[in-house]
Design a protein around this motif. Structure first.
Motif, PDB file in Angstrom:
ATOM      1  N   LEU A 306       0.842  -1.194   0.000  1.00 16.40           N
ATOM      2  CA  LEU A 306       0.000   0.000   0.000  1.00 16.40           C
ATOM      3  C   LEU A 306       0.877   1.243   0.000  1.00 16.40           C
ATOM      4  N   VAL A 307       0.603   2.153  -0.908  1.00 15.98           N
ATOM      5  CA  VAL A 307       1.347   3.406  -0.993  1.00 15.98           C
ATOM      6  C   VAL A 307       0.338   4.540  -1.182  1.00 15.98           C
ATOM      7  N   PRO A 308       0.592   5.723  -0.616  1.00 17.05           N
ATOM      8  CA  PRO A 308      -0.370   6.815  -0.785  1.00 17.05           C
ATOM      9  C   PRO A 308      -0.441   7.308  -2.226  1.00 17.05           C
ATOM     10  N   TYR A 309       0.695   7.235  -2.933  1.00 15.62           N
ATOM     11  CA  TYR A 309       0.704   7.689  -4.321  1.00 15.62           C
ATOM     12  C   TYR A 309       1.943   7.147  -5.014  1.00 15.62           C
ATOM     13  N   VAL A 310       1.786   6.784  -6.251  1.00 21.27           N
ATOM     14  CA  VAL A 310       2.903   6.452  -7.109  1.00 21.27           C
ATOM     15  C   VAL A 310       2.472   6.867  -8.515  1.00 21.27           C
ATOM     16  N   PRO A 311       3.354   7.431  -9.332  1.00 22.71           N
ATOM     17  CA  PRO A 311       2.919   7.855 -10.668  1.00 22.71           C
ATOM     18  C   PRO A 311       2.381   6.677 -11.467  1.00 22.71           C
ATOM     19  N   LEU A 312       1.155   6.798 -11.931  1.00 21.76           N
ATOM     20  CA  LEU A 312       0.503   5.682 -12.608  1.00 21.76           C
ATOM     21  C   LEU A 312       1.221   5.314 -13.897  1.00 21.76           C
ATOM     22  N   HIS A 313       1.818   6.299 -14.567  1.00 22.80           N
ATOM     23  CA  HIS A 313       2.530   5.976 -15.808  1.00 22.80           C
ATOM     24  C   HIS A 313       3.824   5.208 -15.531  1.00 22.80           C
ATOM     25  N   ALA A 314       4.263   5.176 -14.263  1.00 24.72           N
ATOM     26  CA  ALA A 314       5.395   4.332 -13.891  1.00 24.72           C
ATOM     27  C   ALA A 314       4.929   2.963 -13.409  1.00 24.72           C
ATOM     28  N   LEU A 315       3.776   2.919 -12.744  1.00 23.29           N
ATOM     29  CA  LEU A 315       3.247   1.663 -12.228  1.00 23.29           C
ATOM     30  C   LEU A 315       2.602   0.817 -13.319  1.00 23.29           C
ATOM     31  N   ALA A 316       1.797   1.420 -14.174  1.00 24.22           N
ATOM     32  CA  ALA A 316       0.993   0.670 -15.137  1.00 24.22           C
ATOM     33  C   ALA A 316       1.807  -0.278 -16.018  1.00 24.22           C
ATOM     34  N   PRO A 317       2.956   0.133 -16.567  1.00 23.28           N
ATOM     35  CA  PRO A 317       3.692  -0.791 -17.440  1.00 23.28           C
ATOM     36  C   PRO A 317       4.193  -2.044 -16.735  1.00 23.28           C
ATOM     37  N   THR A 318       4.243  -2.035 -15.399  1.00 23.00           N
ATOM     38  CA  THR A 318       4.716  -3.209 -14.658  1.00 23.00           C
ATOM     39  C   THR A 318       3.582  -4.144 -14.265  1.00 23.00           C
ATOM     40  N   CYS A 319       2.335  -3.779 -14.593  1.00 20.99           N
ATOM     41  CA  CYS A 319       1.171  -4.538 -14.139  1.00 20.99           C
ATOM     42  C   CYS A 319       0.647  -5.489 -15.215  1.00 20.99           C
ATOM     43  N   ASP A 320       0.058  -6.579 -14.761  1.00 18.80           N
ATOM     44  CA  ASP A 320      -0.622  -7.520 -15.637  1.00 18.80           C
ATOM     45  C   ASP A 320      -2.124  -7.266 -15.672  1.00 18.80           C
ATOM     46  N   ALA A 321      -2.630  -6.549 -14.690  1.00 20.92           N
ATOM     47  CA  ALA A 321      -4.032  -6.132 -14.639  1.00 20.92           C
ATOM     48  C   ALA A 321      -4.122  -4.978 -13.652  1.00 20.92           C
ATOM     49  N   ILE A 322      -5.107  -4.122 -13.862  1.00 15.82           N
ATOM     50  CA  ILE A 322      -5.317  -2.986 -12.948  1.00 15.82           C
ATOM     51  C   ILE A 322      -6.808  -2.850 -12.663  1.00 15.82           C
ATOM     52  N   ILE A 323      -7.131  -2.690 -11.375  1.00 17.40           N
ATOM     53  CA  ILE A 323      -8.500  -2.415 -10.931  1.00 17.40           C
ATOM     54  C   ILE A 323      -8.603  -0.919 -10.670  1.00 17.40           C
ATOM     55  N   HIS A 324      -9.628  -0.288 -11.231  1.00 19.74           N
ATOM     56  CA  HIS A 324      -9.769   1.154 -11.027  1.00 19.74           C
ATOM     57  C   HIS A 324     -11.228   1.569 -11.145  1.00 19.74           C
ATOM     58  N   HIS A 325     -11.458   2.866 -10.997  1.00 22.20           N
ATOM     59  CA  HIS A 325     -12.793   3.438 -10.953  1.00 22.20           C
ATOM     60  C   HIS A 325     -13.289   3.911 -12.315  1.00 22.20           C
ATOM     61  N   ALA A 326     -12.487   3.746 -13.359  1.00 17.84           N
ATOM     62  CA  ALA A 326     -12.809   4.203 -14.712  1.00 17.84           C
ATOM     63  C   ALA A 326     -12.827   5.722 -14.822  1.00 17.84           C
ATOM     64  N   GLY A 327     -12.108   6.405 -13.921  1.00 18.98           N
ATOM     65  CA  GLY A 327     -11.897   7.834 -14.103  1.00 18.98           C
ATOM     66  C   GLY A 327     -11.112   8.075 -15.381  1.00 18.98           C
ATOM     67  N   ALA A 328     -11.410   9.181 -16.070  1.00 17.13           N
ATOM     68  CA  ALA A 328     -10.865   9.397 -17.411  1.00 17.13           C
ATOM     69  C   ALA A 328      -9.341   9.344 -17.451  1.00 17.13           C
ATOM     70  N   GLY A 329      -8.671  10.065 -16.550  1.00 15.23           N
ATOM     71  CA  GLY A 329      -7.218  10.091 -16.568  1.00 15.23           C
ATOM     72  C   GLY A 329      -6.602   8.745 -16.240  1.00 15.23           C
ATOM     73  N   THR A 330      -7.185   8.059 -15.261  1.00 16.08           N
ATOM     74  CA  THR A 330      -6.691   6.733 -14.888  1.00 16.08           C
ATOM     75  C   THR A 330      -6.867   5.753 -16.036  1.00 16.08           C
ATOM     76  N   LEU A 331      -8.073   5.692 -16.577  1.00 14.66           N
ATOM     77  CA  LEU A 331      -8.371   4.765 -17.659  1.00 14.66           C
ATOM     78  C   LEU A 331      -7.498   5.034 -18.883  1.00 14.66           C
ATOM     79  N   ALA A 332      -7.315   6.311 -19.230  1.00 16.12           N
ATOM     80  CA  ALA A 332      -6.516   6.647 -20.408  1.00 16.12           C
ATOM     81  C   ALA A 332      -5.052   6.274 -20.209  1.00 16.12           C
ATOM     82  N   THR A 333      -4.541   6.460 -18.994  1.00 17.39           N
ATOM     83  CA  THR A 333      -3.153   6.110 -18.716  1.00 17.39           C
ATOM     84  C   THR A 333      -2.945   4.605 -18.804  1.00 17.39           C
ATOM     85  N   VAL A 334      -3.819   3.842 -18.167  1.00 13.82           N
ATOM     86  CA  VAL A 334      -3.709   2.382 -18.203  1.00 13.82           C
ATOM     87  C   VAL A 334      -3.831   1.878 -19.641  1.00 13.82           C
TER      88      VAL A 334
END
Length: 425
Positions: A306-334
């Motif tokens: 658990l982390v309070p924040y990490v840049p999503l554009h750094a985290l996303a490329p290391t993930c095999d799946a991501i759970i999110h709220h479908a917010g526009a910025g989050t969804l577009a980044t993933v």
């Protein structure tokens, strides 16, 4: 050119404007960003020149005094924008009431504190182009007052343009004396106050800049769109050392965005339920969770970080799946990194975005009421084990990368600005 961006003080919306602002600045244009005085620090933190105008006003501070009403207002799309989700709702009574409420309870209190100061600054600086987001209607008021070209920059699905086209069609069908238009009346009053007249472009811009690929977007057929890539910008951030290493087992990211805790009363879905649902998976779970939400947890599984924040554009490329709220910025980044997604949408256009992802096979979606532990676990396992999700996610990634970058869009913005400036002089 002189290019003036303007935004109400809403951080996540503003952050979606930053990459285009920098692209225009890097091309040699003079770029400034106008907003309420208290927002100047957020603007300058992005390396852009802030112009404080008007006075500060916090619409959410008043709304937080009635938590139940705030949560009700948060859920889904409201009239008039809900016709984008369900065209059957496009009736005169429904849309007229929706526009009336939106002007009185949203557009007026959000924009009134800025309008006079923004017009004053526009008359002083004389911008060639004003770029505004669909909630910052002070932008077209100022642009029309000085004869500048102006453009909308979308921060999500164009529910605004779609709703406007439905309303104009219904308005034209009304008897001559019954064509009230709350949005046009309000914008027109300010246009006349500053020496102009209402034009329909004040509601949707001379042209619209869309940061989302066609497969995720809903457009208004009569409007002019220029599409560009969404480039992630999340403010100041550091890449932690644990992200330097390739995970030894599948990684599942969890993020529910910034607005849920910064503007509203917390996440729409229980983080504890999400973590518990994935506790027995042989996977690396990384959840970005605000400190006040973390304090509500009773237990943290051994496989979760658990982390309070990490840049999503750094985290996303290391993930095999991501759970999110479908917010526009989050969804577009993933989506930019071709990662399969599980959406648990709730607010504004999130349900629409989640549906688009599911329809094209890029991911799966669950309504918050259905997002119990068993469903979450089953859906995540599908994303991790069924190759079709990664194949479709890769196709969406390729669709995004085929769009013009903000830098590549600049010549087109210059061309359109020149064309509209010549017609407004």
């Amino acid at each position: 050119m002189r290019i003036l961006f303007t935004a109400i003080p809403e951080k996540t919306i503003f952050m979606g404007m930053v990459p285009l602002a920098w692209a225009l600045r890097n091309a040699g244009h003079d770029v400034r960003v106008a907003s309420q005085p208290s927002f100047a620090g957020t603007i300058t933190q992005a390396g852009l020149t802030a112009v404080p105008v008007g006075r500060d006003s916090d619409l959410f501070r008043t709304a937080r005094m009635e938590p139940e009403a705030l949560e009700e207002a948060r859920a889904g799309l409201h009239s008039p924008w809900d016709v984008t989700e369900d065209p059957a709702r496009a009736t005169w009574d429904h849309m007229y009431a929706g526009y009336y409420d939106m002007v009185e309870k949203g557009h007026k209190p959000e924009n009134f504190p800025m309008i006079a100061g923004l017009v004053e600054y526009a008359r002083h600086w004389k911008p060639d182009l004003v770029i505004w987001n669909p909630l910052t209607l002070a932008g077209p008021i100022a642009a029309e007052a000085v004869g500048a070209a102006h453009a909308r920059l979308l921060f999500g699905i164009d529910v605004f343009g779609v709703a406007r086209e439905h309303f104009l069609r219904l308005k034209e069908q009304r008897p001559e004396g019954e064509r009230e238009d709350p949005l046009a009346d309000w914008l027109g009053a300010y246009a006349r106050k500053h020496g102009g007249e209402f034009t329909e472009s004040m509601t949707t811009g001379h042209f619209t800049i869309d940061q989302f690929p066609a497969s995720l977007q809903t457009e208004a057929p009569g409007l002019h769109y220029e599409r560009t890539q969404f480039i992630p910008y999340g403010g100041p951030a550091e890449t932690p050392k644990w992200l330097w290493r390739k995970p030894e087992r599948p990684r599942v990211g969890i993020t529910m965005g910034l607005s849920a805790t910064e503007l509203f009363n917390g996440y729409a879905h229980s983080t504890q339920d999400l973590l518990d649902a994935l506790a027995d998976l042989d996977a690396d779970i990384v959840a970005t969770i605000a400190d006040d939400e973390k304090a509500k947890l009773k237990r943290i599984p051994d496989n979760a970080r658990l982390v309070p924040y990490v840049p999503l554009h750094a985290l996303a490329p290391t993930c095999d799946a991501i759970i999110h709220h479908a917010g526009a910025g989050t969804l577009a980044t993933v989506s930019r990194y071709g990662v399969p997604q599980l959406s648990v949408p709730h607010h504004f256009d999130e349900p629409l975005f989640a549906r688009r992802l599911a329809e094209q096979g890029t991911g799966l979606a669950l309504a918050p009421r259905d997002a119990g532990g068993e469903n979450i676990r089953a859906h995540v396992l599908r994303l991790l084990t069924e190759p079709s999700f990664r194949e479709r996610a890769a196709a969406l990634r390729d669709e995004i990368h085929a769009l013009p970058s903000p830098n590549e869009l600049v010549p087109r913005v210059e061309e359109l600005t020149a064309a509209h400036r010549s017609t407004t002089r």
